[in-house]
Design a protein around this motif. Structure first.
Motif, short mmCIF file in Angstrom:
data_model
loop_
_atom_site.label_atom_id
_atom_site.label_comp_id
_atom_site.label_asym_id
_atom_site.label_seq_id
_atom_site.Cartn_x
_atom_site.Cartn_y
_atom_site.Cartn_z
N SER A 10 39.94 -21.07 49.53
CA SER A 10 41.41 -21.51 49.77
C SER A 10 42.11 -21.48 50.48
N MET A 11 43.57 -21.77 49.37
CA MET A 11 44.39 -22.51 50.01
C MET A 11 45.38 -22.02 49.97
N ALA A 12 46.84 -22.22 51.37
CA ALA A 12 48.08 -21.24 51.33
C ALA A 12 48.82 -22.31 51.14
N SER A 27 55.05 -17.41 56.58
CA SER A 27 54.74 -15.94 55.72
C SER A 27 54.52 -17.35 54.37
N PHE A 28 52.77 -17.33 54.32
CA PHE A 28 52.15 -18.24 53.43
C PHE A 28 52.14 -18.12 51.94
N SER A 71 44.20 -30.58 43.25
CA SER A 71 44.25 -30.49 42.06
C SER A 71 44.06 -29.25 41.24
N SER A 72 44.86 -28.85 40.52
CA SER A 72 45.16 -27.69 39.56
C SER A 72 45.19 -27.28 38.76
N GLU A 73 45.18 -25.66 38.05
CA GLU A 73 45.66 -26.04 36.46
C GLU A 73 47.60 -25.09 36.91
N LEU A 74 47.64 -25.47 35.73
CA LEU A 74 49.12 -25.78 35.91
C LEU A 74 49.41 -24.57 35.10
N CYS A 75 50.33 -24.04 35.95
CA CYS A 75 50.78 -21.91 35.72
C CYS A 75 52.04 -22.04 35.76
N TYR A 76 52.83 -20.91 35.16
CA TYR A 76 53.74 -21.09 35.15
C TYR A 76 54.62 -20.41 36.28
N THR A 77 55.43 -20.58 36.94
CA THR A 77 55.97 -20.32 38.40
C THR A 77 55.01 -20.26 40.00
N ASP A 78 54.10 -20.37 39.33
CA ASP A 78 53.14 -20.57 40.69
C ASP A 78 53.12 -21.84 41.57
N THR A 167 51.77 -14.03 57.12
CA THR A 167 51.75 -13.08 56.16
C THR A 167 51.18 -14.19 54.79
N TYR A 168 50.60 -13.38 53.79
CA TYR A 168 49.95 -14.24 53.26
C TYR A 168 50.49 -13.43 51.47
N ALA A 169 50.46 -14.23 50.53
CA ALA A 169 51.14 -13.17 48.67
C ALA A 169 49.93 -13.48 48.67
N ASN A 170 50.10 -12.63 47.45
CA ASN A 170 48.88 -12.53 46.59
C ASN A 170 49.51 -13.41 45.91
#
Length: 310
Positions: A10-12, A27-28, A71-78, A167-170
């Protein structure tokens, strides 16, 4: 014996107030990804001393820096923070209308600490001073919309524990955009002949090294260079003539999420640098047009991104 597996990776990330310095109680936020090449690299220095035994007697490590892609899959707001960072802009809330936010290219620099967590072996690697240098978004038929962010950073720290107080957000968990939903407009007119569109942004960020330190003292930044490729079925010479006659066009494509949220990319002033209807077989003929986005007086930017919730 356990070995690291990508399925447990995982990455933060967390924004830095001071370049290259991770906040004391960070606050990751999750950095959704499909892969990464983010890593530390070093220059190497080999002694040029001449010896009668022909041997190399000294080898040293030189300047070090962080670099690589996520590299990612583009999502809204993320990816709002990273889009803001790579454009060096700031989201203008409720602009141009209530509920719609707009992002344009600017001059505001941002850096992040990015953490990679190898959960199955209990190891973490943190990269500091990471600036978003490049960005690419690709929309192709029958595919999830993909994106890549390229980073230039300062240093690396490896640890087997969390930072005290971190801390780590979900993850929000929204599905990525697909190529079926949304529209593409050329000069404001919807078109249904585009087979692929790719848009890239490069900031030209480079590290600046000084005597007395193996890490960069800071990074220089170049111009905002937005380019891309528009590939369409060849049905007429209309688009080809845009290239031949050096005519400016507007290119806009909107992506709609499963929940109905919309993310729109607008290139308000584009010139084609090439265009040729190559033929390689008896199938459909396509034409690939290389795009160069230019500053637009009306938009005051070479690229405009808008987000509108459902």
């Amino acid at each position: 014996m356990a070995f690291a597996s990508g399925s447990n990776h995982s990455m933060a990330y967390v924004a830095e107030s001071t370049y290259g310095v991770t906040p004391s109680t960070p606050s990751f936020k999750p950095f959704r990804h499909t892969g990464t090449t983010l890593a530390l690299s070093k220059e190497t220095l080999q002694s040029e001393e001449l010896r009668d035994d022909r041997q190399i007697a000294c080898f040293r490590h030189g300047n070090k820096q962080i670099g690589g892609d996520v590299s990612s899959e583009l999502c809204y707001t993320d990816f709002d923070d990273m889009l803001e960072a790579v454009l060096c802009g700031t989201w203008a809330v409720d602009t141009p209308s209530a509920g719609t936010d707009t992002l344009t290219a600017g001059t505001t620099r941002r850096s992040f600490t990015i953490e990679r967590n190898f959960a199955d072996i209990g190891e973490r690697i943190r990269y500091t001073g990471c600036e978003a240098n490049t960005f690419n978004v690709s929309v192709a038929p029958n595919a999830i919309v993909t994106t890549t962010f390229g980073f230039v950073g300062k240093d690396q720290d490896a640890d087997n524990s969390m930072i005290a107080g971190a801390t780590y957000a979900n993850t929000q968990g929204g599905c990525p955009f697909d190529s079926f939903s949304g529209t593409i407009l050329l000069d404001g007119v919807p078109t249904g002949i585009v087979t692929q569109i790719d848009v890239s942004l490069e900031n030209g960020i480079e590290p600046s090294f000084v005597v007395g330190s193996p890490t960069t003292a800071g990074n220089t930044i170049g111009r905002s260079n937005v380019t891309g490729t528009l590939t369409t079925y060849f049905e007429s010479v209309a688009l080809l003539n845009k290239f031949v006659n050096e005519e400016a066009v507007t290119v806009q494509f909107s992506l709609v999420s499963e929940a109905g949220d919309t993310l729109t990319f607008d290139l308000p002033n584009v010139k084609f640098g090439s265009g040729q209807p190559d033929v390689s077989g008896d199938g459909s003929v396509t034409i690939a047009l290389d795009m160069q986005a230019l500053y637009d007086n009306g938009a005051q930017s070479n690229i405009v991104i808008t987000r509108t919730p459902a």
